[in-house]
Structure formats: C-alpha cells, structure tokens
Design an enzyme around this catalytic site. Structure first.
Site, PDB file in Angstrom:
ATOM      1  N   ARG A  83     -13.887 -62.304 -14.420  1.00 14.12           N
ATOM      2  CA  ARG A  83     -15.187 -62.449 -13.759  1.00 14.12           C
ATOM      3  C   ARG A  83     -15.274 -63.817 -13.074  1.00 14.12           C
ATOM      4  NH1 ARG A  83     -19.594 -59.952 -15.185  1.00 14.12           N
ATOM      5  NH2 ARG A  83     -20.148 -60.533 -13.064  1.00 14.12           N
ATOM      6  N   HIS A 115     -23.180 -53.467  -9.319  1.00 11.92           N
ATOM      7  CA  HIS A 115     -22.697 -54.696  -9.976  1.00 11.92           C
ATOM      8  C   HIS A 115     -21.359 -55.066  -9.310  1.00 11.92           C
ATOM      9  CE1 HIS A 115     -22.355 -57.835 -12.756  1.00 11.92           C
ATOM     10  NE2 HIS A 115     -22.073 -57.196 -13.871  1.00 11.92           N
ATOM     11  N   CYS A 171     -17.292 -53.357 -19.088  1.00  7.33           N
ATOM     12  CA  CYS A 171     -17.793 -54.586 -18.451  1.00  7.33           C
ATOM     13  C   CYS A 171     -18.337 -55.579 -19.472  1.00  7.33           C
ATOM     14  CB  CYS A 171     -18.855 -54.244 -17.421  1.00  7.33           C
ATOM     15  SG  CYS A 171     -20.229 -53.298 -18.104  1.00  7.33           S
ATOM     16  N   ARG A 217     -29.627 -61.839 -10.004  1.00  5.56           N
ATOM     17  CA  ARG A 217     -29.505 -60.710 -10.945  1.00  5.56           C
ATOM     18  C   ARG A 217     -30.905 -60.225 -11.271  1.00  5.56           C
ATOM     19  NH1 ARG A 217     -26.391 -59.840 -16.645  1.00  5.56           N
ATOM     20  NH2 ARG A 217     -24.733 -59.553 -15.131  1.00  5.56           N
ATOM     21  N   GLN A 254     -18.548 -57.478 -10.710  1.00  8.52           N
ATOM     22  CA  GLN A 254     -17.836 -56.922 -11.872  1.00  8.52           C
ATOM     23  C   GLN A 254     -16.646 -56.065 -11.416  1.00  8.52           C
ATOM     24  OE1 GLN A 254     -18.645 -57.168 -15.435  1.00  8.52           O
ATOM     25  NE2 GLN A 254     -16.620 -56.247 -15.548  1.00  8.52           N
ATOM     26  N   ASP A 311     -19.444 -48.004 -20.403  1.00 11.21           N
ATOM     27  CA  ASP A 311     -20.475 -49.052 -20.408  1.00 11.21           C
ATOM     28  C   ASP A 311     -21.555 -48.602 -21.387  1.00 11.21           C
ATOM     29  OD1 ASP A 311     -22.157 -51.169 -19.733  1.00 11.21           O
ATOM     30  OD2 ASP A 311     -22.889 -50.246 -17.883  1.00 11.21           O
TER      31      ASP A 311
END
Ligand code: CP
Ligand code: NVA
Length: 327
Positions: free
Chosen positions: A315, A133, A270, A106, A136, A229
């Site tokens: 997740r 991402h 998310c 990440r 996700q 988001d």
C-alpha cells in the site's frame, strides 16, 4: 506518460498502460526504500489527508510515502474539520486547493471525492469510498506481480460482498488489465448492472474474462488468487450483520475452498479481517452469532498461501507512486 495534476479517483479513469506504469513505479520505489536510497523528490510540498472513516494502512501509507518524498502532511480526522457540516465539498476543495499541493479523501459516496476533484485545482486521491478503493488495487496487483512475475493470465476469484468498494474495484482493475475476474456470491451481492456493463465493454478490447458465479466450488476452480473482504463494511448499519452472516457464510474462505484453487494459489485480503476473536467487533459479533471467524478462517489467514501482509506493505509503495506521478 504524463499524470501531473491528474486526479486519482477510480481506475476507470486510467488506461492499462497507465495502471501498469504506476505499479512499475511502485516496484522501483520499493527497491529504493530497501536499499536506503533517499527520494525526497517533492520537498517543500504539502498535502491534506481527509479521513471521514477510520484507517490504519491507508493513513500510514500516505503519511510515510509523503515523508519519504519530502512532503508535509496535515491529517483531518472524521470530527476535526468543517467538511460537509459547515462547509460544502466544493468550498472545502477550493480552500484546500489554495493551501495544499494534493488532497487525499476517504469517506462515503464516490460523488464526494469526484466533487473534490472537480473543484480543488490540485490532484485529489481516493483513499476509499463506498464504491471504489483504487489505491488498494494497485497494491494488490503489485503483490500479484511480485508473486507470479506477471498479471497476464491470472484468475482472481473474489468471494463475498462483490458489489462494494473492493469487489467493484477489483473487477474494474481486472477488466482494464485483461485478467480473469470471477465474482462469487449470491446474485444480490454482484456488482451493479451498470458497472458490469461498463467492465464488459472494457473487456472486449483488453481481453479480460469476467464471470459471475454463485457456486464457490465452481468459481474457485483453477484460481490463482482467492480474495475476500469483510462482509460488513465501514459505515454500514450494525443490524446487517445477521443477514450477511446467513447469506455469505457459504462463501467463507477456508481450507476446503482453497483446495478447489490451484496448488500455487494465494489468499489475499485488503484488511482489516475478521479471522479470529481478537478484535472488539469480531469478538462481539462472534459471540452473538456463535462463530470464531467470519469471511476467512484463521487457518487460511495464517497459512503459507496468505500474502496479506505483503499486500499491506505494498500500500505504501503504490501510494507513493501515485503521489509522485500526479503531484
Ligand atoms: N485496506 C485498507 O484500506 O486498510 P485501512 O482501512 O486500515 O486503511
Ligand atoms: N470494504 C471495506 C474495505 C476496507 C479497506 C470497507 O469499506 O470497510
């Protein structure tokens, strides 16, 4: 379908059937976990988790998924390694590839995770970059499938900063799976021309519909999913807050916005989300700009339509599926 040794860097690298297979595998793992059925399929393996940005869900999901699969993990925090400071990405990849069976990364630019993937010799998984991402999106689509029984015909409207990792990745995912994706924001927040063109090309064969609309009322009409988001992502300078609040406030997900969508519509995010003042940044920015919420109101976030915590749980199951299929 063979994924062994393959990197998971962005959804653009996978076919519709492959993405669906990962989601189905995650659904299977979720059932096994709920039934208490052990699945330590990869005992003796080890993975490195590199986090150059902070995380709750992604890190915990990787750690628990690995533990459930019998895999050992090493967590490298933003300050605790030589990466990029004293050692190049390529050298780091080659070193970690000798020690570990897989590497999660990440951080910032997508080119970093691509370079890791090109040099490691073991699967590299993207745990979030500025551009994408992908783990996700698997969780999001799994959650939509659980909720609606299918992904076919789903209209997903993304409100806000659609040009960043979440907007980009949802657009790619919807294009691949033949869904209806709407980016809703002022024009300057739409994804890049190149990525839109790539996705439109994919949509020609998948049957996806991709739309870019500035009016929240028009965009949200008949939506099955309203997604948003944060307006300011990790790593962005603090001085963009004012501009984002000014420009993206009309795109806040509130009760009125939800009323334009179908009665059966769900709200997704998310996470983490700024829906109240119970966080340090939320409080600081809320007080500075005289607001009690940002991209979503507390009312919608806590409503029955909100499935954000199912998403968060998924997740772990989806990350487990990715590791199991690629390692
Ligand atoms: N959604 C998500 O990636 O959360 P974290 O930043 O907590 O990992
Ligand atoms: N766009 C957000 C996503 C967090 C999961 C960020 O990059 O900070």
């Amino acid at each position: 379908m063979n994924f062994k040794g393959k990197n998971f860097l962005k959804l653009l690298d996978f076919s519709k059937a492959e993405i669906e297979h990962m989601i189905d595998k995650a659904i299977e793992f979720k059932k096994m976990k709920k039934l208490g059925m052990p699945h330590k399929y990869h005992e003796g393996k080890n993975v490195a988790l590199i986090f150059e940005k902070t995380s709750t869900r992604t890190r915990c999901s990787f750690e628990v998924a690995c533990r459930d699969l019998g895999i050992g993990v090493t967590y490298l925090d933003p300050a605790g390694s030589q990466i990029g400071k004293k050692e190049s990405i390529a050298d780091t990849a080659k070193v970690l590839g000798r020690i570990y069976d897989g590497i999660e990364y990440r951080g910032y630019g997508q080119e970093i995770v691509e370079e890791l993937g090109a040099n490691a010799g073991v699967p590299v998984w993207n745990g979030l970059t500025n551009e994408f991402h992908p783990t996700q999106i698997l969780a999001d689509f799994m959650t939509i499938k659980e909720k609606f029984g299918t992904l076919d015909g789903i209209k997903l409207v993304y409100m806000g900063d659609t040009r960043y990792n979440m907007g980009n990745s949802l657009m790619v995912g919807c294009a691949k799976l033949g869904m209806h994706f709407v980016a809703c924001a002022p024009k300057k927040y739409f994804p890049s021309k190149e990525l839109i063109e790539t996705c439109q090309e994919i949509a020609k064969s998948s049957g996806a519909v991709l739309e870019f609309i500035e009016s929240p009322e028009i965009a949200a009409k008949n939506a099955d999913v309203i997604y948003t988001d944060v307006w300011v992502s990790m790593g962005e300078p603090v001085d963009v807050w004012k501009e984002r609040i000014d420009e993206l406030s009309p795109y806040q997900v509130n009760k009125k916005l939800m009323s334009y969508a179908k009665d059966t519509a769900v709200f997704m995010h998310c996470l983490p989300a700024f829906h109240d003042l119970k966080t340090a940044i939320g409080k600081e920015m809320g007080e500075k700009f005289n607001r009690v919420d940002m991209e979503v109101t507390d009312e919608v976030f806590l409503s029955k339509q909100s499935i954000v915590f199912d998403e968060a749980e998924n997740r772990m199951h989806t990350i487990k599926a990715v590791i199991d299929l690629t390692i």
